[in-house]
Enzyme design. Structure first.
Site, short mmCIF file in Angstrom:
data_model
loop_
_atom_site.label_atom_id
_atom_site.label_comp_id
_atom_site.label_asym_id
_atom_site.label_seq_id
_atom_site.Cartn_x
_atom_site.Cartn_y
_atom_site.Cartn_z
N LYS A 190 0.86 -1.18 0.00
CA LYS A 190 0.00 0.00 0.00
C LYS A 190 0.89 1.23 0.00
CE LYS A 190 -3.93 2.17 0.52
NZ LYS A 190 -3.69 2.79 -0.80
N GLN A 215 7.24 3.94 3.92
CA GLN A 215 5.84 3.52 3.93
C GLN A 215 5.63 2.24 4.75
OE1 GLN A 215 3.75 5.52 1.58
NE2 GLN A 215 2.14 4.82 2.93
N LYS A 237 5.32 1.86 -3.18
CA LYS A 237 5.26 3.22 -3.73
C LYS A 237 5.51 3.12 -5.22
CE LYS A 237 4.70 7.51 -2.38
NZ LYS A 237 3.98 8.08 -1.23
N ASP A 284 -0.25 10.87 -4.49
CA ASP A 284 0.89 11.52 -3.84
C ASP A 284 1.12 12.79 -4.65
OD1 ASP A 284 3.17 10.98 -1.75
OD2 ASP A 284 4.26 11.65 -3.50
P1 NDP Z 1 0.62 17.93 -4.12
O1 NDP Z 1 1.07 17.56 -5.46
O2 NDP Z 1 -0.83 18.13 -3.85
O3 NDP Z 1 1.38 19.23 -3.61
C1 NDP Z 1 2.78 19.28 -3.53
C2 NDP Z 1 3.19 20.66 -3.09
O4 NDP Z 1 4.59 20.66 -2.80
C3 NDP Z 1 2.99 21.72 -4.18
O5 NDP Z 1 2.72 22.95 -3.58
C4 NDP Z 1 4.35 21.72 -4.87
O6 NDP Z 1 4.66 22.91 -5.54
C5 NDP Z 1 5.27 21.55 -3.69
N1 NDP Z 1 6.53 20.98 -4.15
C6 NDP Z 1 6.71 19.81 -4.81
N2 NDP Z 1 8.00 19.64 -5.11
C7 NDP Z 1 8.63 20.72 -4.61
C8 NDP Z 1 9.99 21.13 -4.59
N3 NDP Z 1 10.96 20.38 -5.15
N4 NDP Z 1 10.29 22.30 -3.96
C9 NDP Z 1 9.31 23.05 -3.39
N5 NDP Z 1 8.01 22.72 -3.39
C10 NDP Z 1 7.69 21.57 -3.98
O7 NDP Z 1 1.21 16.78 -3.14
P2 NDP Z 1 0.73 16.37 -1.68
O8 NDP Z 1 0.28 17.57 -0.93
O9 NDP Z 1 -0.14 15.20 -1.80
O10 NDP Z 1 2.12 15.84 -1.07
C11 NDP Z 1 3.02 16.68 -0.35
C12 NDP Z 1 3.94 15.84 0.49
O11 NDP Z 1 3.17 15.05 1.42
C13 NDP Z 1 4.81 14.83 -0.27
O12 NDP Z 1 6.04 14.68 0.40
C14 NDP Z 1 4.02 13.54 -0.14
O13 NDP Z 1 4.84 12.39 -0.29
C15 NDP Z 1 3.52 13.67 1.29
N6 NDP Z 1 2.36 12.86 1.63
C16 NDP Z 1 1.19 12.97 0.93
C17 NDP Z 1 0.11 12.21 1.29
C18 NDP Z 1 -1.24 12.39 0.65
O14 NDP Z 1 -2.18 11.81 1.16
N7 NDP Z 1 -1.37 13.16 -0.41
C19 NDP Z 1 0.21 11.19 2.34
C20 NDP Z 1 1.45 11.21 3.07
C21 NDP Z 1 2.48 12.01 2.69
P3 NDP Z 1 4.70 22.95 -7.16
O15 NDP Z 1 3.27 23.01 -7.57
O16 NDP Z 1 5.48 24.15 -7.49
O17 NDP Z 1 5.38 21.68 -7.61
#
Ligand code: NDP
Length: 447
Positions: A90, A111, A126, A166
């Site tokens: 998962k 994970q 993943k 993600d």
């Molecule tokens: P989204 O795609 O919804 O949002 C990601 C955010 O992070 C965007 O604002 C993006 O900006 C920014 N971002 C991505 N890469 C970079 C970078 N290199 N430098 C600066 N900002 C960056 O993803 P999520 O909110 O779902 O995920 C965010 C984090 O949470 C990740 O680490 C993910 O693995 C973790 N996570 C998510 C879960 C979920 O349920 N969604 C569960 C557990 C963990 P931009 O648009 O400019 O790329």
């Protein structure tokens, strides 16, 4: 002890040295789990951590698709099936140009521990692709998702491997992926989580990671007789996790003053209240715009290009963007400015220097594998509802989510509290996550 950890890491490096993020994730676990293994006779002579570090299976595949101009594009797809000792694999799918084997193996490894902590029967995996959804039309996204699923479907299933979203994979992408899976398999099963409510999704799933991260911060604060009320909070990112962390922190009486994306961060001294957050959600989720546009709508806020928010003053930091977005020097700035709570919404957002700085300062610091587990936990609840063919109410799911986050917090205390009462949440999460998986692996023999 250090020599034992170094010897273990040397062996890992020989096989995985070109995978820096994976090495970093393993190092962080080895620092706390190897001393525990040495203290527990049942694990002696079983090479158990080495077995956990090696994925059970890795699949990579070509994803060919046609863009709106009729050009043929080629991306690489991946699925890492890391560990299935306690349940089907998962873990999410990430679509981002930086995706590679190292990043997906670190995410899959984390994970395994995270899923174990949730108390639900889920193994760890993943996957994703180096495909960049930014600037693509809905039709291009659909064609890519369909092509991706025409290979992935062979390797997944409701009792085998259940992917989710993600970075770059939200409700829109899950819909396209699910539609193609259903067509190929001719069955309506819970093979993906994060589905829409009318076709097998769970209430609270979109909110769960961000909400859970704040619930975890609240639990840590409670150990000091404190709460989120009145706290100034820095949030990074402006995607799914950041949005709902902002919502919950605000609901609990805190003031969130920053959000960011890969172009920079906005600072709003008045706080990002419900109305401003609704604007951000429309901007990011519907218009797919950039966070810098916030200051056009709210001119009293300012935008700092190319920087992260960590040098602003706060009580609580919630890194919710991506891995290694908070470095050692950022940690020092946070500590110097009075920050005393860090609850990670993203996976491994703090580099090893930052982690060590937080641990040395003995602040309330929760690693993502504990504090962001609410997302996958609610995915687990979505799987249960799919199996039961039932839908639980918002309140039922939220109550279960709170319970799970409390249980994770208790597990961290059980294995992470020292004789002076200080809780090392990294140690607690790593050992608690390890024990359940390791014990299952021992019971199942050398496979
Ligand atoms: P989204 O795609 O919804 O949002 C990601 C955010 O992070 C965007 O604002 C993006 O900006 C920014 N971002 C991505 N890469 C970079 C970078 N290199 N430098 C600066 N900002 C960056 O993803 P999520 O909110 O779902 O995920 C965010 C984090 O949470 C990740 O680490 C993910 O693995 C973790 N996570 C998510 C879960 C979920 O349920 N969604 C569960 C557990 C963990 P931009 O648009 O400019 O790329």
């Amino acid at each position: 002890m250090k020599s034992k950890i170094d010897a273990f890491m040397k062996e890992i490096e020989a096989r995985n040295g070109l995978e820096p993020e994976f090495m970093q994730a393993v190092q962080e676990v080895a620092e706390t789990v190897i001393p525990y293994i040495i203290s527990q006779e049942i694990y002696h002579g079983k090479n158990i951590l080495m077995r956990m570090v090696e994925p059970e299976r890795v699949v990579t595949f070509r994803v060919a698709w046609v863009d709106d101009q009729g050009e043929i594009c080629v991306n690489r797809g991946y699925r890492i099936q890391m560990n299935s000792a306690i349940g089907p694999y998962k873990g999410g799918l990430r679509f981002h140009p930086t995706v590679n084997m190292s990043i997906l193996k670190f995410l899959a490894f984390e994970q395994v521990f995270k899923n174990s902590l949730t108390t639900l029967p889920m193994g760890g995996g993943k996957g994703g692709s180096d495909f960049d959804p930014k600037g693509k039309s809905d039709n291009e996204i659909m064609r890519f998702c369909q092509s991706f699923m025409t290979e992935l479907y062979r390797h997944i299933g409701p009792n085998t491997d259940v992917p989710a979203g993600d970075i770059g994979v939200g409700g829109r992408e899950i819909g396209f992926l699910y539609g193609m899976y259903k067509r190929l398999k001719n069955e309506f099963t819970g093979v993906l989580t994060g589905k829409g409510i009318s076709w097998g999704g769970s209430l609270i799933r979109p909110e769960a990671t961000g909400y859970g991260t704040v619930y975890f911060a609240e639990s840590m604060l409670k150990t000091k007789g404190d709460s989120m009320k009145g706290k100034t909070v820095l949030v990074s990112g402006s995607g799914n996790v950041a949005q709902y962390a902002t919502e919950k922190a605000t609901q609990l009486g805190a003031k969130v003053v920053t959000l960011s994306d890969s172009s920079g961060y906005i600072y709003d001294a008045d706080g990002i209240d419900a109305e401003k957050l609704a604007y951000v959600m429309e901007l990011k989720n519907v218009k797919r715009g950039r966070i810098s546009e916030y200051v056009k709508q709210y001119p009293s806020a300012n935008f700092t290009k190319g920087k992260t928010p960590w040098h602003e003053k706060c009580d609580v930091a919630l890194p919710c963007a991506t891995q290694n977005e908070l470095l050692g020097e950022d940690a020092k700035a946070l500590l110097a400015n009075g920050c005393f709570v860090v609850s990670e919404g993203a996976n491994m957002p703090s580099d090893l220097d930052a982690v060590h700085a937080f641990l040395d300062a003995k602040i309330l610091y929760a690693p993502g594998k504990a504090s962001n587990a609410g997302g996958v936990a609610t995915s687990g609840l979505e799987m249960s509802q799919n199996s039961l063919r039932m839908n639980w109410t918002r309140e039922e799911v939220d109550t279960k989510l709170r319970e799970i986050m409390n249980n994770i917090h208790d597990a961290c205390i059980k294995y992470g509290q020292d004789e002076n009462g200080y809780v090392d949440y990294v140690k607690g999460a790593n050992i608690a996550g390890f024990v359940k998986v390791a014990d299952a692996m021992l019971a199942q023999g050398v496979v």
